[in-house]
Every structure is written in C-alpha cells, then in structure tokens.
Design a protein around this motif. Structure first.
Motif, PDB file in Angstrom:
ATOM      1  N   LEU A   1       0.825  -1.202   0.000  1.00 48.99           N
ATOM      2  CA  LEU A   1       0.000   0.000   0.000  1.00 48.99           C
ATOM      3  C   LEU A   1       0.864   1.259   0.000  1.00 48.99           C
ATOM      4  N   THR A   2       0.409   2.265  -0.734  1.00 45.19           N
ATOM      5  CA  THR A   2       1.044   3.577  -0.681  1.00 45.19           C
ATOM      6  C   THR A   2       0.530   4.319   0.551  1.00 45.19           C
ATOM      7  N   VAL A   3       1.131   5.472   0.839  1.00 47.63           N
ATOM      8  CA  VAL A   3       0.653   6.292   1.951  1.00 47.63           C
ATOM      9  C   VAL A   3      -0.817   6.645   1.748  1.00 47.63           C
TER      10      VAL A   3
ATOM     11  N   ASN B   1       9.355   7.177   2.699  1.00 48.96           N
ATOM     12  CA  ASN B   1       8.731   8.398   2.197  1.00 48.96           C
ATOM     13  C   ASN B   1       7.277   8.521   2.685  1.00 48.96           C
ATOM     14  N   GLY B   2       7.097   8.459   3.999  1.00 49.24           N
ATOM     15  CA  GLY B   2       5.771   8.678   4.584  1.00 49.24           C
ATOM     16  C   GLY B   2       5.146   7.470   5.240  1.00 49.24           C
ATOM     17  N   LEU B   3       5.368   6.275   4.704  1.00 54.09           N
ATOM     18  CA  LEU B   3       4.738   5.078   5.266  1.00 54.09           C
ATOM     19  C   LEU B   3       5.245   4.768   6.670  1.00 54.09           C
ATOM     20  N   ALA B   4       6.548   4.889   6.875  1.00 55.70           N
ATOM     21  CA  ALA B   4       7.110   4.579   8.193  1.00 55.70           C
ATOM     22  C   ALA B   4       6.505   5.483   9.257  1.00 55.70           C
ATOM     23  N   ASP B   5       6.436   6.780   8.968  1.00 58.16           N
ATOM     24  CA  ASP B   5       5.871   7.723   9.932  1.00 58.16           C
ATOM     25  C   ASP B   5       4.400   7.433  10.189  1.00 58.16           C
ATOM     26  N   LEU B   6       3.662   7.088   9.148  1.00 55.44           N
ATOM     27  CA  LEU B   6       2.240   6.781   9.299  1.00 55.44           C
ATOM     28  C   LEU B   6       2.044   5.549  10.174  1.00 55.44           C
ATOM     29  N   CYS B   7       2.862   4.532   9.961  1.00 55.96           N
ATOM     30  CA  CYS B   7       2.739   3.314  10.760  1.00 55.96           C
ATOM     31  C   CYS B   7       3.080   3.573  12.225  1.00 55.96           C
ATOM     32  N   LEU B   8       4.096   4.380  12.475  1.00 60.96           N
ATOM     33  CA  LEU B   8       4.441   4.729  13.847  1.00 60.96           C
ATOM     34  C   LEU B   8       3.308   5.520  14.507  1.00 60.96           C
ATOM     35  N   ARG B   9       2.774   6.462  13.770  1.00 67.96           N
ATOM     36  CA  ARG B   9       1.714   7.323  14.321  1.00 67.96           C
ATOM     37  C   ARG B   9       0.457   6.529  14.636  1.00 67.96           C
ATOM     38  N   GLU B  10       0.132   5.568  13.784  1.00 71.60           N
ATOM     39  CA  GLU B  10      -1.112   4.805  13.942  1.00 71.60           C
ATOM     40  C   GLU B  10      -0.898   3.482  14.683  1.00 71.60           C
ATOM     41  N   ASP B  11       0.331   3.216  15.121  1.00 72.03           N
ATOM     42  CA  ASP B  11       0.659   1.974  15.823  1.00 72.03           C
ATOM     43  C   ASP B  11       0.287   0.757  14.985  1.00 72.03           C
TER      44      ASP B  11
ATOM     45  N   ALA C   1      19.627  -7.350  10.797  1.00 73.94           N
ATOM     46  CA  ALA C   1      19.752  -6.630  12.066  1.00 73.94           C
ATOM     47  C   ALA C   1      19.484  -5.143  11.871  1.00 73.94           C
ATOM     48  N   TRP C   2      19.881  -4.606  10.726  1.00 75.10           N
ATOM     49  CA  TRP C   2      19.587  -3.194  10.413  1.00 75.10           C
ATOM     50  C   TRP C   2      18.072  -2.979  10.377  1.00 75.10           C
ATOM     51  N   LEU C   3      17.351  -3.880   9.740  1.00 74.96           N
ATOM     52  CA  LEU C   3      15.900  -3.766   9.688  1.00 74.96           C
ATOM     53  C   LEU C   3      15.282  -3.906  11.077  1.00 74.96           C
ATOM     54  N   ILE C   4      15.756  -4.873  11.846  1.00 74.98           N
ATOM     55  CA  ILE C   4      15.223  -5.097  13.190  1.00 74.98           C
ATOM     56  C   ILE C   4      15.382  -3.844  14.045  1.00 74.98           C
ATOM     57  N   ALA C   5      16.451  -3.086  13.795  1.00 77.87           N
ATOM     58  CA  ALA C   5      16.733  -1.881  14.590  1.00 77.87           C
ATOM     59  C   ALA C   5      15.961  -0.651  14.116  1.00 77.87           C
ATOM     60  N   ARG C   6      15.317  -0.728  12.957  1.00 81.34           N
ATOM     61  CA  ARG C   6      14.578   0.438  12.456  1.00 81.34           C
ATOM     62  C   ARG C   6      13.332   0.653  13.322  1.00 81.34           C
ATOM     63  N   PRO C   7      13.050   1.880  13.718  1.00 76.61           N
ATOM     64  CA  PRO C   7      11.981   2.126  14.693  1.00 76.61           C
ATOM     65  C   PRO C   7      10.584   1.731  14.239  1.00 76.61           C
ATOM     66  N   ALA C   8      10.307   1.760  12.942  1.00 76.31           N
ATOM     67  CA  ALA C   8       8.949   1.453  12.472  1.00 76.31           C
ATOM     68  C   ALA C   8       8.752  -0.017  12.142  1.00 76.31           C
ATOM     69  N   VAL C   9       9.825  -0.810  12.182  1.00 75.52           N
ATOM     70  CA  VAL C   9       9.762  -2.210  11.757  1.00 75.52           C
ATOM     71  C   VAL C   9       9.581  -3.127  12.969  1.00 75.52           C
ATOM     72  N   THR C  10       8.571  -3.996  12.897  1.00 74.24           N
ATOM     73  CA  THR C  10       8.399  -5.005  13.942  1.00 74.24           C
ATOM     74  C   THR C  10       9.325  -6.184  13.684  1.00 74.24           C
ATOM     75  N   ALA C  11       9.324  -6.675  12.442  1.00 77.97           N
ATOM     76  CA  ALA C  11      10.188  -7.813  12.104  1.00 77.97           C
ATOM     77  C   ALA C  11      10.305  -7.932  10.597  1.00 77.97           C
ATOM     78  N   PRO C  12      11.510  -8.200  10.085  1.00 79.41           N
ATOM     79  CA  PRO C  12      11.652  -8.511   8.664  1.00 79.41           C
ATOM     80  C   PRO C  12      11.226  -9.943   8.387  1.00 79.41           C
ATOM     81  N   ILE C  13      10.764 -10.177   7.176  1.00 79.24           N
ATOM     82  CA  ILE C  13      10.483 -11.531   6.698  1.00 79.24           C
ATOM     83  C   ILE C  13      11.704 -11.995   5.909  1.00 79.24           C
ATOM     84  N   ALA C  14      12.144 -13.204   6.172  1.00 75.48           N
ATOM     85  CA  ALA C  14      13.265 -13.766   5.408  1.00 75.48           C
ATOM     86  C   ALA C  14      13.042 -15.259   5.239  1.00 75.48           C
TER      87      ALA C  14
END
Length: 316
Positions: A158-160, A195-205, A270-283
């Motif tokens: 999804l886009t913003v 570009n906007g999605l990360a902030d939106l996800c953080l704001r909306e939990d 580990a970089w993804l895991i440390a990003r504030p808006a990311v719960t978990a990467p899929i691999a």
C-alpha cells in the motif's frame, strides 16, 4: 528470544518472520519440513505465506506453500505455537483474484483447508484492488473475524494514500482496520517505505513486517557480477542492484559483518530489526544453516556507528 508485539494486535512475534514463499519452489516438502523444524526449535514464532505461493512454478497452481505449512503443523503438532500469516488477492487462475467480499469469503476457506486449521492469525490483502472499495473488503474481514475464521487483518503493497484511505474507511464504518502492513523494504530499497509510510505506521501503531528484506538475496553478498546471477533461481531479480550504489551497500555490509564476525545477510536483517517502524523482517530459508543465520541476526546488536555507516551507504 524476546518477542515483539505486532502493532495493536495480541500477536507477539520473534524479531524475524520466516518467509514461506520458497516452500514448493526452491524448497521441496522434505527440505521445507527441515527448515520449519529448525525454525520452531529456535523459538521463531511466525511464518508468512500467501495463497498464490508458488503459482509461478511450472506445474504449480498456487497453494503449495500453504499446503506444506499445513501438513507440517499437523505432523508436528505445532499449530498452537505457530503464528500463521497468509494473504489473499493475488491471481490464482481462472479469474480468481482481487479483494471483493465474495472472493475473500471463498478464498479464505481454501486457505484454511490447505493450512489444516480453523483460524488464520493474520490475513493480509496482498495487493491493492482499485475496483473494490475498502469498505467492502473490510466488511468481509469483519465477518470473518466474527465467525472466527481470522483473528486480525492487514494490507501489503500500500502507498501512503491508500493506507490512509483504508484507515479512514475503517474509522467511518466502526469496524476492524488494517493493523499490520507488509511493505517492500530493505537497505537497498528504502524510498517507498521511508517516504511517509514509516511515519504513518508509527503514528497509527501499525505493525510492520517487511518483505524482500534481503533485496531478493542481493544483500547476502553472493552476487557481485552478472555471472553470479546463475547461482540461484532467484538471481534474475538481482541484476538491477549491480551498480555503484549497490556495491557501496555491499562494502558497508561486509565491513560491518567483519567487525561483528557475522554474515552480510545477518547485518542487513539486524539493520531492519533496529529500524523504529519495523516489527520484524520476513526472510526465507532453504536450509537449516540459513535458519540458524536468521536466528543469529536476531541476536546481533548494531552500534550507532554501524547504523550510520549503513544508512550512509544506502542513501540515494
């Protein structure tokens, strides 16, 4: 292993989600069972799949991944310890696709049969469907939640603007909303999410589980030339990363990995895991060794200096 709450849901997952896209494709049933066995033994808790996996393989029709996961959960008695994430909306042949209420209610029954379970923990809209209003799709998910067929719903790709529209539709109708987003995001593909999605996800939990977390395998470091693309059936998707920026990212990953006595793929996760808006990467994984590597990624703590170097290397 410390679990993370997935958005506002009651699903608590390990910092890495096992990708099931390879089951029935580059991992046959026996290999898939071995991977899933090690996944469970290591304390990983969530597996991601989709009804369409792996329809692109000659002779397959879709549903192969769900079928393997269902057979494994039944054979091992692991359903109660496995968080099942699957998706609906991708083409399944004969015009079967999309997010209409009629199709969702048909598709979920097929997924439940293949998974050999009564309920799907997290059901995601795989792709946006511009022909179907969010109100209709969310209404279908609400009925499935009320019937006990699914527990939570979310969206992918999804886009913003589309995620905002989905949130607004849920608020207007007073029913369930998309509680989880599955975007493409990794150290090499950053613009779409940042570009906007990360902030939106953080704001909306909203919980975030990323796909293509290793950029189709590029961030493993095994692709450095076009000749290397023949190393894997997935190699063809890596060619676009073979450029100065891509090599700069690989150099930074390898330098960081050397300092931590780790693998580049482990650092990328580990970089993804440390990003504030990311719960978990899929691999995904096609061997026990690769599952063990996913576990090591959850145990790797990157310093501020490490993160800064990686961020700079991946800057556009």
């Amino acid at each position: 292993m410390q679990l993370r709450r997935l958005g506002r849901t009651d699903l608590n997952i390990a910092p890495v989600v096992l990708g099931g896209n390879v089951f029935g494709w580059t991992a046959d049933k026996a290999t898939s069972f071995a991977v899933l066995d090690r996944f469970a033994a290591a304390g990983l808790s969530a597996v991601d799949t989709a009804d369409a996996y792996s329809s692109w393989v000659p002779g397959n029709h879709g549903g192969e991944s769900e079928t393997i996961i269902g057979e494994w959960m039944k054979a091992r008695g692991t359903r109660g310890r496995t968080i099942v994430i699957t998706k609906v909306g991708s083409p399944m042949g004969k015009g079967k696709e999309g997010l209409s209420a009629r199709y969702i209610e048909e598709a979920v029954e097929a997924s439940l049969r293949r998974l050999q379970t009564d309920v799907i923990d997290l059901y995601l809209s795989h792709w946006p469907d511009q022909a179907t209003p969010f109100d209709e799709t969310l209404g279908a998910y609400q009925r499935l939640i009320e019937k006990g067929k699914i527990r939570w719903c979310g969206g992918s790709n999804l886009t913003v603007a589309l995620l905002e529209a989905a949130i607004a539709a849920a608020k207007a109708r007073g029913g369930p909303r998309y509680e989880v987003l599955q975007p493409e995001y990794n150290l090499a593909d950053r613009h779409g999410f940042e570009n906007g999605l990360a902030d939106l996800c953080l704001r909306e939990d909203i919980g975030v589980i990323t796909y293509f977390s290793l950029a189709k395998g590029f961030l493993s470091g095994k692709y450095r030339s076009e000749e290397d693309l023949t190393k894997s059936p997935r190699g063809g998707g890596v060619k676009a990363y073979l450029n100065p920026r891509g090599f700069r990212i690989l150099d930074a990953l390898e330098a960081t990995a050397k300092r931590h006595k780790a693998k580049p793929a482990e650092v990328a996760l580990a970089w993804l895991i440390a990003r504030p808006a990311v719960t978990a990467p899929i691999a995904s994984a096609t061997s026990i060794e690769q599952v063990d590597s996913l576990v090591r990624a959850t145990e790797l703590t990157l310093s501020d200096t490490d993160m800064a170097a990686l961020n700079e290397a991946g800057a556009s």
